[in-house]
Design a protein around this motif. Structure first.
Motif, short mmCIF file in Angstrom:
data_model
loop_
_atom_site.label_atom_id
_atom_site.label_comp_id
_atom_site.label_asym_id
_atom_site.label_seq_id
_atom_site.Cartn_x
_atom_site.Cartn_y
_atom_site.Cartn_z
N PRO A 22 -51.83 90.05 -24.71
CA PRO A 22 -51.03 91.20 -24.28
C PRO A 22 -51.77 92.11 -23.30
O PRO A 22 -51.12 92.79 -22.49
N LEU A 23 -53.10 92.16 -23.38
CA LEU A 23 -53.86 92.95 -22.42
C LEU A 23 -53.75 92.35 -21.02
O LEU A 23 -53.65 93.07 -20.02
N ILE A 24 -53.78 91.02 -20.94
CA ILE A 24 -53.58 90.36 -19.65
C ILE A 24 -52.17 90.63 -19.14
O ILE A 24 -51.95 90.95 -17.96
N GLU A 25 -51.20 90.50 -20.05
CA GLU A 25 -49.81 90.77 -19.67
C GLU A 25 -49.65 92.19 -19.16
O GLU A 25 -48.97 92.43 -18.15
N MET B 174 -44.38 87.77 -19.18
CA MET B 174 -44.22 87.84 -20.64
C MET B 174 -44.09 86.44 -21.25
O MET B 174 -44.60 86.19 -22.34
N ALA B 175 -43.41 85.53 -20.55
CA ALA B 175 -43.28 84.16 -21.06
C ALA B 175 -44.64 83.47 -21.11
O ALA B 175 -44.93 82.71 -22.04
N GLU B 176 -45.48 83.72 -20.12
CA GLU B 176 -46.82 83.13 -20.12
C GLU B 176 -47.65 83.65 -21.29
O GLU B 176 -48.41 82.89 -21.92
N THR B 177 -47.51 84.95 -21.60
CA THR B 177 -48.21 85.52 -22.74
C THR B 177 -47.73 84.89 -24.04
O THR B 177 -48.53 84.52 -24.92
N GLN B 178 -46.41 84.75 -24.19
CA GLN B 178 -45.87 84.15 -25.40
C GLN B 178 -46.29 82.68 -25.52
O GLN B 178 -46.53 82.19 -26.63
N TYR B 179 -46.39 81.99 -24.39
CA TYR B 179 -46.85 80.60 -24.41
C TYR B 179 -48.28 80.51 -24.93
O TYR B 179 -48.60 79.71 -25.81
N GLN B 180 -49.16 81.35 -24.39
CA GLN B 180 -50.57 81.31 -24.80
C GLN B 180 -50.74 81.76 -26.25
O GLN B 180 -51.58 81.21 -26.97
N THR B 181 -49.95 82.71 -26.68
CA THR B 181 -50.02 83.15 -28.08
C THR B 181 -49.56 82.04 -29.02
O THR B 181 -50.17 81.81 -30.07
N ALA B 182 -48.49 81.35 -28.63
CA ALA B 182 -48.02 80.22 -29.45
C ALA B 182 -49.07 79.10 -29.48
O ALA B 182 -49.29 78.48 -30.53
N LYS C 247 -49.65 102.53 -22.65
CA LYS C 247 -49.64 101.43 -23.61
C LYS C 247 -51.00 100.76 -23.75
O LYS C 247 -51.28 100.10 -24.74
N GLU C 248 -51.86 100.96 -22.77
CA GLU C 248 -53.15 100.26 -22.77
C GLU C 248 -54.03 100.67 -23.94
O GLU C 248 -54.69 99.82 -24.56
N LYS C 249 -54.04 101.93 -24.30
CA LYS C 249 -54.96 102.40 -25.34
C LYS C 249 -54.72 101.73 -26.69
O LYS C 249 -55.68 101.22 -27.30
N PRO C 250 -53.48 101.73 -27.23
CA PRO C 250 -53.30 101.08 -28.53
C PRO C 250 -53.65 99.59 -28.51
O PRO C 250 -54.17 99.07 -29.50
N LEU C 251 -53.38 98.91 -27.39
CA LEU C 251 -53.75 97.50 -27.30
C LEU C 251 -55.26 97.33 -27.29
O LEU C 251 -55.81 96.42 -27.94
N ARG C 252 -55.95 98.21 -26.58
CA ARG C 252 -57.41 98.13 -26.51
C ARG C 252 -58.04 98.45 -27.86
O ARG C 252 -58.99 97.79 -28.30
#
Length: 410
Positions: A129-132, A390-398, A188-193
């Motif tokens: 998600p940080l990359i996304e 977002m699809a690329e992030t979901q792909y890598q997470t899966a 949004k970056e802070k909570p993800l970090r």
């Protein structure tokens, strides 16, 4: 001057080393520092300490007795007595207990390996998600720059009487939306970090360097499926616990058999003063042998039954875990295929929408008309770019989850 040069070189070296940090580097850092994983390993180490506890003989018994009124014997009065005895369980009892404890400790280690794999998945789940986010920010920033250029062009055409003022207002509304969206993304970056850094147990404000883009590769059919049930620590832990229950059953059976004891009594005898006899005042030695008779069988039968029920439990648990892993694999595999298809679709849509946008913008530049269609197509392009990210992030997470359930090693 020399100090300045040294500092400059140090900054460069730190920059290069930071950029070289990969997701696998973060895995190693998390494995070393994560308190949850460390607690899991301590659980294994504590279980190992159980082995010497159950495999040791019971403590010998030493007793001392003093005769307040000495007991008169032929060779003199008994004044005190010392006793030392040692009990020995039935043959193989301690060995069975040690085997059970050792197998349970091995099961704890497999649980630690599963926790480590689960931690790697959690790190991946927080990393992508940080990359996304970075990509969405870049896309939104580019959109703002494009809209700003559109606004300048629309304003220029309005001043020249080619297009109406509504074109300027439309693009200005969209520009404010884009700027607001970018501001939200920055927040949004802070909570993800913080989430990511907490997994690595480091300062929550520490910068997280991520790669610029994600590589999407086509996976072969049944990718890593052969590792699903062969190398999985969860299944290995269940097998080991089942074997430990079998050893516990054997130990319970042998505990129900007699135990043997050997000992020695030593009596202090005083001398007779009224007459002189053979061995007058000679201390007495008495070797002893004892046997414990396990008459009360209820507790032993209950211990055996407990071990048998635990074996049945682990048998059902293994079957349930296999079913869960198998269905999980198929579900994740579908997600991977779905996201791959969507990524390919969005890429095609981005190309075609970009070509259409160029044609519409060229027409607008010539006629000053259909500016609303230009803006609509620009937003359509923006939507496809975001959806692809977002699809690329979901792909890598899966894929990370697939690596977890198939116990991929790093």
């Amino acid at each position: 001057m020399k100090t300045t040069i040294i500092l400059f070189i140090s900054v460069l070296l730190l920059g290069f080393s930071a950029k070289a940090q990969t997701l696998e580097d973060y895995f190693r850092e998390a494995a070393e520092n994560n308190p949850g994983l460390q607690a899991q390993y301590k659980d294994f180490e504590a279980a190992m300490q159980k082995v010497p506890q159950v495999s040791s003989l019971p403590d010998p018994t030493f007793s001392f007795g003093y005769f307040i009124s000495p007991v008169e014997t032929r060779v003199g009065p008994q004044r005190a007595k010392f006793s030392l005895s040692q009990m020995f369980p039935w043959f193989g009892t301690l060995e069975a207990k040690a085997d059970a404890a050792s197998l349970m400790a091995e099961a704890k280690y497999q649980a630690f390996l599963d926790a480590q794999n689960r931690l790697y998945y959690s790190v991946s789940e927080a990393y992508y998600p940080l990359i996304e986010l970075n990509r969405l920010k870049a896309i939104e920033q580019e959109n703002i720059e494009i809209l700003q250029s559109y606004k300048n062009i629309a304003n220029s055409k309005f001043k020249n009487g080619v297009s109406p003022m509504t074109d300027v207002l439309r693009v200005d509304i969209m520009l404010k939306d884009a700027q607001t969206n970018l501001g939200i993304l920055n927040k949004k970056e802070k909570p993800l970090r913080v989430t990511f850094n907490n997994l690595l147990n480091r300062n929550e404000n520490q910068a997280v360097l991520v790669q610029d883009s994600l590589t999407i590769e086509s996976l072969p059919e049944n990718f890593r499926k052969d590792s699903l049930l062969t190398n999985n620590p969860m299944l290995a832990a269940i097998d080991l616990n089942q074997q430990a229950s079998e050893k516990s059953e054997l130990a319970a059976q042998r505990q129900g058999l007699p135990s043997f004891g050997v000992g020695l009594d030593y009596a202090l005898v005083g001398k007779r003063t009224d007459m002189d006899v053979a061995d007058n005042g000679k201390n007495a030695f008495m070797p002893m042998v004892s046997v414990s008779v396990p008459i009360f069988r209820k507790k032993y039968r209950a211990a055996e039954k407990e071990a048998q029920l635990m074996q049945e439990k682990y048998s059902f648990q293994k079957e349930e875990t296999i079913n869960s892993l198998t269905s999980g694999y198929e579900s994740i595999w579908f997600q991977l295929q779905q996201q791959k298809d969507l990524i390919d679709l969005y890429q095609e849509q981005i190309l075609e929408t970009g070509q259409t946008l160029n044609l519409l913008f060229s027409a607008y530049g010539n006629s000053g008309k259909d500016f609303e269609e230009v803006l609509r197509m620009q937003q359509q392009l923006l939507k496809y770019e975001k959806m692809k990210a977002m699809a690329e992030t979901q792909y890598q997470t899966a894929l990370a989850k697939l690596n977890y359930i198939t116990a991929k090693t790093y």
